[in-house]
Design a protein around this motif. Sequence first.
Motif: not given
Length: 450
Positions: A190-193, A228-235, A289-290
């Motif tokens: 996961l690139a971003t925790n 959270d692997i979808f990485r929506f937290q990054e945007i 992000q996905t």
Amino acid sequence: MGYTSRNNRRPFEAASKASHHHIINDPEVQAVMEHIYKPPQNDGLSIDDLIEDFNPPENNPVEAIIAIDGGYTEVTLDKGFPSRTMHFSQFGALLFKSEDLEEINTAAFIDPEDMARLKNIHRLKLALPTRNVRFQDESTLQGTVLKSIFEFFSKNKLEEKHSLIDTLAWFIFRRYKQGNRNESEKRWNLATNPLSDEGDQVTLLEQNMNRDFTFSCPETGGKIYLTDIFRFQEILNEETGAAGILGYLVNTIEHLIIIHIIRQLLNLQPEKLRKVLFIKDGSTGFFGQTAFLHDPMNDLVNWLLDKYNILLVGLEKSGAFVDHAHEIQNKLQPGQALILTDDYIYRYILPGGGDPNRPYASTSNYGHKVIFKTRKGQMHVISLPVRELKKSPTAFDLPNLQVLLSNVENLHCDMYDSALFPVALVNKLVSLSAHPSQRILQKFANQNAK
């Protein structure tokens, strides 16, 4: 941008009707316009080498069709606070038998009972806070959005034994391979925790996943959701909100519904997979992000092609490729398919030059695009899953090409341009209109939100 009037006590500030000449006469703007490049139109277009003639197979293996679509609408929670919003989404998986459709096609009139046979649909609903609202037990919008998505996947089963979150784990950890997995397939980087102050990456090991599909954060001890692997937290942004993730989220959920149904068929009647056609609204790819999910999807497609010769097609209804298809329809004869290569895409459709070392959209797509003109003259842009993306694909690189083209032609619907009957029907059953659906949902939200 102009000012608005909240209580109609002051006039609305209209835009100037004379300011455009400042833009037109500006030297810098003129210099920009001189540098604009547009791909040429179809003048002098040569497509003979890319055309594949349509030869429908004598025996159509498809006995059932499953179409998946989703839609969403924005709702303002407070009239006096228009930036306080939620989004309501609805997804549908529609199943019908090919023989039912054939009976309706040959009937002089469509009976309501006949249509009822086709509306065997499963609906999933998602309410997502997107701006200036949060859950009572969450301190931030980001935490609220990530929890909403996780709970949606955890609670929805499509009337099956397992939930979507269970299927997500089955998908990304390649559990369908059972004892033939390697160690890299049992972990996810996961690139971003989402719980890290610095946004550091974290490795999620399948063996460390809790029974509720969460992981313990190595920094804070908090819960990292599998979704959270979808990485929506990054945007996600507390001020601008979460509306920007909706398109990516809807596409991801549509894919997971397809994967979920495939998984259930594998558990119950695996040989039926050879006789089912899956139709997805939109392209065969993951975006934003996905986008990294296209790797496990490509793995699954290859495994399914080897085992069950899976039949899956994506139908594109808008965008540059659809525009181009209608522009060149006079260049194609009825019953011809145009297989798009990188050279063709970047020469006539997209303005980019492309990567000389990688195929078009290799970081997001798991299928190639084809423009198909049916024998009755209807134009379709479809995406077909492949084993490997290539810069210059041919018919041999597109598994089940003739079977898929045959079913696309058979399922054509004249209600809309480039429409297929299953997709048009499922869209009707799950889409949320601006009126009255949006206003009704607004009243519902205002009455129930604390």
